[in-house]
Write a protein that holds these residues in place. Structure first.
Motif, mmCIF file in Angstrom:
data_model
loop_
_atom_site.group_PDB
_atom_site.id
_atom_site.type_symbol
_atom_site.label_atom_id
_atom_site.label_comp_id
_atom_site.label_asym_id
_atom_site.label_seq_id
_atom_site.Cartn_x
_atom_site.Cartn_y
_atom_site.Cartn_z
ATOM 1 N N TRP A 155 0.828 -1.210 0.000
ATOM 2 C CA TRP A 155 0.000 0.000 0.000
ATOM 3 C C TRP A 155 0.862 1.260 0.000
ATOM 4 O O TRP A 155 0.612 2.189 -0.763
ATOM 5 C CB TRP A 155 -0.937 -0.004 1.214
ATOM 6 C CG TRP A 155 -1.846 1.191 1.237
ATOM 7 C CD1 TRP A 155 -3.011 1.352 0.537
ATOM 8 C CD2 TRP A 155 -1.651 2.408 1.965
ATOM 9 N NE1 TRP A 155 -3.556 2.593 0.792
ATOM 10 C CE2 TRP A 155 -2.742 3.268 1.669
ATOM 11 C CE3 TRP A 155 -0.670 2.859 2.845
ATOM 12 C CZ2 TRP A 155 -2.874 4.534 2.218
ATOM 13 C CZ3 TRP A 155 -0.786 4.124 3.401
ATOM 14 C CH2 TRP A 155 -1.881 4.950 3.084
ATOM 15 N N HIS A 156 1.896 1.275 0.835
ATOM 16 C CA HIS A 156 2.759 2.454 0.893
ATOM 17 C C HIS A 156 3.527 2.659 -0.417
ATOM 18 O O HIS A 156 3.769 3.792 -0.834
ATOM 19 C CB HIS A 156 3.737 2.341 2.069
ATOM 20 C CG HIS A 156 3.117 2.693 3.383
ATOM 21 N ND1 HIS A 156 2.834 3.982 3.760
ATOM 22 C CD2 HIS A 156 2.695 1.904 4.410
ATOM 23 C CE1 HIS A 156 2.274 3.995 4.963
ATOM 24 N NE2 HIS A 156 2.170 2.736 5.377
ATOM 25 N N ASP A 157 3.891 1.569 -1.059
ATOM 26 C CA ASP A 157 4.611 1.679 -2.323
ATOM 27 C C ASP A 157 3.696 2.198 -3.431
ATOM 28 O O ASP A 157 4.135 2.926 -4.319
ATOM 29 C CB ASP A 157 5.184 0.316 -2.711
ATOM 30 C CG ASP A 157 6.069 0.393 -3.947
ATOM 31 O OD1 ASP A 157 7.009 1.210 -3.946
ATOM 32 O OD2 ASP A 157 5.810 -0.346 -4.910
ATOM 33 N N ALA A 158 2.417 1.857 -3.361
ATOM 34 C CA ALA A 158 1.484 2.207 -4.436
ATOM 35 C C ALA A 158 0.808 3.561 -4.242
ATOM 36 O O ALA A 158 0.344 4.161 -5.210
ATOM 37 C CB ALA A 158 0.410 1.117 -4.561
ATOM 38 N N TYR A 159 0.755 4.038 -3.005
ATOM 39 C CA TYR A 159 0.010 5.276 -2.723
ATOM 40 C C TYR A 159 0.924 6.356 -2.159
ATOM 41 O O TYR A 159 0.727 6.832 -1.043
ATOM 42 C CB TYR A 159 -1.149 4.984 -1.771
ATOM 43 C CG TYR A 159 -2.222 4.156 -2.411
ATOM 44 C CD1 TYR A 159 -3.274 4.741 -3.098
ATOM 45 C CD2 TYR A 159 -2.160 2.761 -2.367
ATOM 46 C CE1 TYR A 159 -4.252 3.978 -3.717
ATOM 47 C CE2 TYR A 159 -3.123 1.986 -2.983
ATOM 48 C CZ TYR A 159 -4.173 2.601 -3.650
ATOM 49 O OH TYR A 159 -5.127 1.830 -4.276
ATOM 50 N N GLN A 160 1.911 6.752 -2.949
ATOM 51 C CA GLN A 160 2.880 7.740 -2.484
ATOM 52 C C GLN A 160 2.542 9.163 -2.908
ATOM 53 O O GLN A 160 3.258 10.101 -2.556
ATOM 54 C CB GLN A 160 4.276 7.355 -2.989
ATOM 55 C CG GLN A 160 4.756 6.032 -2.411
ATOM 56 C CD GLN A 160 6.186 5.714 -2.789
ATOM 57 O OE1 GLN A 160 6.940 6.611 -3.159
ATOM 58 N NE2 GLN A 160 6.563 4.460 -2.694
ATOM 59 N N PHE A 161 1.435 9.313 -3.647
ATOM 60 C CA PHE A 161 1.053 10.647 -4.112
ATOM 61 C C PHE A 161 -0.409 10.931 -3.774
ATOM 62 O O PHE A 161 -1.251 10.021 -3.770
ATOM 63 C CB PHE A 161 1.280 10.775 -5.622
ATOM 64 C CG PHE A 161 2.731 10.681 -6.014
ATOM 65 C CD1 PHE A 161 3.518 11.825 -6.083
ATOM 66 C CD2 PHE A 161 3.312 9.455 -6.297
ATOM 67 C CE1 PHE A 161 4.855 11.738 -6.428
ATOM 68 C CE2 PHE A 161 4.652 9.355 -6.640
ATOM 69 C CZ PHE A 161 5.428 10.504 -6.705
ATOM 70 N N CYS A 162 -0.691 12.184 -3.501
ATOM 71 C CA CYS A 162 -2.047 12.622 -3.162
ATOM 72 C C CYS A 162 -2.920 12.619 -4.416
ATOM 73 O O CYS A 162 -2.529 13.177 -5.449
ATOM 74 C CB CYS A 162 -1.999 14.013 -2.535
ATOM 75 S SG CYS A 162 -3.625 14.725 -2.183
ATOM 76 N N ARG A 164 -5.593 14.223 -4.847
ATOM 77 C CA ARG A 164 -6.167 15.550 -5.048
ATOM 78 C C ARG A 164 -5.135 16.539 -5.601
ATOM 79 O O ARG A 164 -5.378 17.232 -6.590
ATOM 80 C CB ARG A 164 -6.738 16.080 -3.727
ATOM 81 C CG ARG A 164 -7.359 17.477 -3.795
ATOM 82 C CD ARG A 164 -8.620 17.479 -4.644
ATOM 83 N NE ARG A 164 -9.647 16.621 -4.090
ATOM 84 C CZ ARG A 164 -10.519 16.983 -3.162
ATOM 85 N NH1 ARG A 164 -10.479 18.217 -2.672
ATOM 86 N NH2 ARG A 164 -11.432 16.146 -2.739
ATOM 87 N N SER A 165 -3.947 16.602 -4.960
ATOM 88 C CA SER A 165 -2.947 17.604 -5.354
ATOM 89 C C SER A 165 -1.875 17.065 -6.287
ATOM 90 O O SER A 165 -1.201 17.823 -6.975
ATOM 91 C CB SER A 165 -2.267 18.168 -4.100
ATOM 92 O OG SER A 165 -1.454 17.171 -3.483
ATOM 93 N N GLY A 166 -1.699 15.741 -6.284
ATOM 94 C CA GLY A 166 -0.626 15.139 -7.076
ATOM 95 C C GLY A 166 0.730 15.236 -6.408
ATOM 96 O O GLY A 166 1.732 14.752 -6.944
ATOM 97 N N GLN A 167 0.782 15.822 -5.209
ATOM 98 C CA GLN A 167 2.037 15.991 -4.493
ATOM 99 C C GLN A 167 2.388 14.722 -3.704
ATOM 100 O O GLN A 167 1.506 13.952 -3.330
ATOM 101 C CB GLN A 167 1.939 17.176 -3.523
ATOM 102 C CG GLN A 167 1.717 18.516 -4.205
ATOM 103 C CD GLN A 167 2.863 18.855 -5.146
ATOM 104 O OE1 GLN A 167 4.033 18.805 -4.765
ATOM 105 N NE2 GLN A 167 2.528 19.187 -6.388
ATOM 106 N N PRO A 168 3.700 14.498 -3.432
ATOM 107 C CA PRO A 168 4.094 13.337 -2.631
ATOM 108 C C PRO A 168 3.480 13.397 -1.230
ATOM 109 O O PRO A 168 3.404 14.461 -0.619
ATOM 110 C CB PRO A 168 5.619 13.453 -2.566
ATOM 111 C CG PRO A 168 5.994 14.299 -3.721
ATOM 112 C CD PRO A 168 4.865 15.267 -3.907
#
Length: 345
Positions: A155-162, A164-168
């Motif tokens: 999960w942490h490897d796949a969801y590293q970006f927001c 909504r904002s696209g920011q890390p």
């Protein structure tokens, strides 16, 4: 005697309470979690495959102290910064925290380099083995811990970006959440609900296999819950879609976290079909095969210690999921206890 028994139960309740309170503290308090790492134990992975060692007829998952881990990292020219990628997966009753760390993940946003797999295996006298294979030869405790660990690491490897904002996003120390610094949106690891149902006509149970299953393995019917569905509606829909049967009665059994394909909550049920309506209409887009098996046939397979080995040698016609899987427990329950408590209407 009864007084001692009551005191023993009270003591167990206190231990259980302290255990969960301590885990909650570690999840929410970064400083407490960092402190726990100093005396905790680490389970190691490489590209989501756990490090295992062979012990007689099963695998064991070795634990490594922080000192051992730092020595290993130093040997490969890495510093302890990689520990920031570790995730909390549990703790002992003695409050020894357990963590998981993947030495092989190297995403575009990661600042830590991947360690060489073969060299690490040699240094640690073990092998990184896919969890799908290892589950068949792990004890229940290790299977549960490694399943939790792999799900969190993935999960942490796949969801590293927001989204909504696209920011890390930034992970907290325990790995219980990720936060977007630009808008403070908090992301929590999620699981997908899946119903797994053992269908029976009273004297036989229905077992199925998908093309993705290991050769010869049969299991219970399973499917993801759709948005807006109740558990009961999902069970009835899945059985109708996959084998063309109509459910007469439905009974809840138990639930289990399962790391495949991507962190699911398996909700196990028993279902019986309407009398005389047992002709199968197998949906070949979903299933490779489906068949009815008698209680004696299933009991014979359950009695075998290593059904996969037996099947490959031709000794048995099929085999079942490992004991750590709720599908195995569901099938065993049907063999040993033909009737279960029904779900409330």
């Amino acid at each position: 005697f009864w007084l001692l028994k009551i005191l023993h139960l009270l003591n167990k309740c206190q231990i259980w309470l302290h255990f969960h309170q301590y885990l909650f503290e570690l999840k929410e308090d970064d400083d407490a979690c960092k402190k726990a790492q100093q005396t905790g134990a680490f389970y190691l992975f490489h590209n989501l495959a756990p490090l295992l060692q062979k012990s007689e007829h099963q695998y064991v998952a070795p634990q490594h102290s922080l000192l051992e881990l730092e020595r290993l990292l130093g040997k490969f020219g890495q510093d302890s910064q990689i520990l920031e990628d570790s995730v909390l997966i549990g703790c002992s009753e003695q409050q020894e925290a357990w963590f998981a760390l993947d030495l092989g993940l190297n995403s575009s946003s990661s600042i830590n380099a991947s360690l060489p797999k073969a060299e690490v295996e040699t240094a640690l006298q073990g092998s990184f083995i896919k969890l799908t294979k290892a589950l068949f030869e792990l004890n229940v405790k290790d299977a549960s811990l490694l399943s939790t660990a792999q799900a969190l690491l993935r999960w942490h490897d796949a969801y590293q970006f927001c989204s909504r904002s696209g920011q890390p996003t930034k992970k907290n120390v325990s790995g219980s959440k990720r936060v977007c610094p630009s808008n403070n949106i908090i992301y929590y690891p999620q699981v997908a609900p899946v119903v797994i149902t053992l269908v029976s006509d009273g004297t036989r149970c229905l077992l199925v296999r998908q093309s993705s299953f290991p050769k010869g393995m049969y299991s219970a019917l399973a499917g993801f819950c759709d948005i807006g569905e109740s558990l009961e509606e999902t069970v009835r829909r899945e059985i109708a879609e996959e084998v063309g049967l109509e459910v007469d009665r439905l009974h809840y059994s138990a639930s289990q976290h399962w790391p495949f394909p991507h962190s699911t909550l398996m909700i196990a049920c028993h279902a019986t079909v309407k009398p005389g309506q047992t002709e199968l209409q197998v949906n070949l887009r979903e299933l490779e095969a489906a068949a009815w098996f008698s209680r004696d046939e299933v009991a014979a397979v359950l009695r075998r210690n290593h059904p996969s080995n037996q099947q490959q040698s031709g000794a048995v016609p099929f085999w079942l999921p490992p004991k750590s899987a709720i599908a195995h427990q569901l099938i065993k329950e049907w063999v040993e206890k033909p009737t279960c408590s029904p779900l409330p209407a």
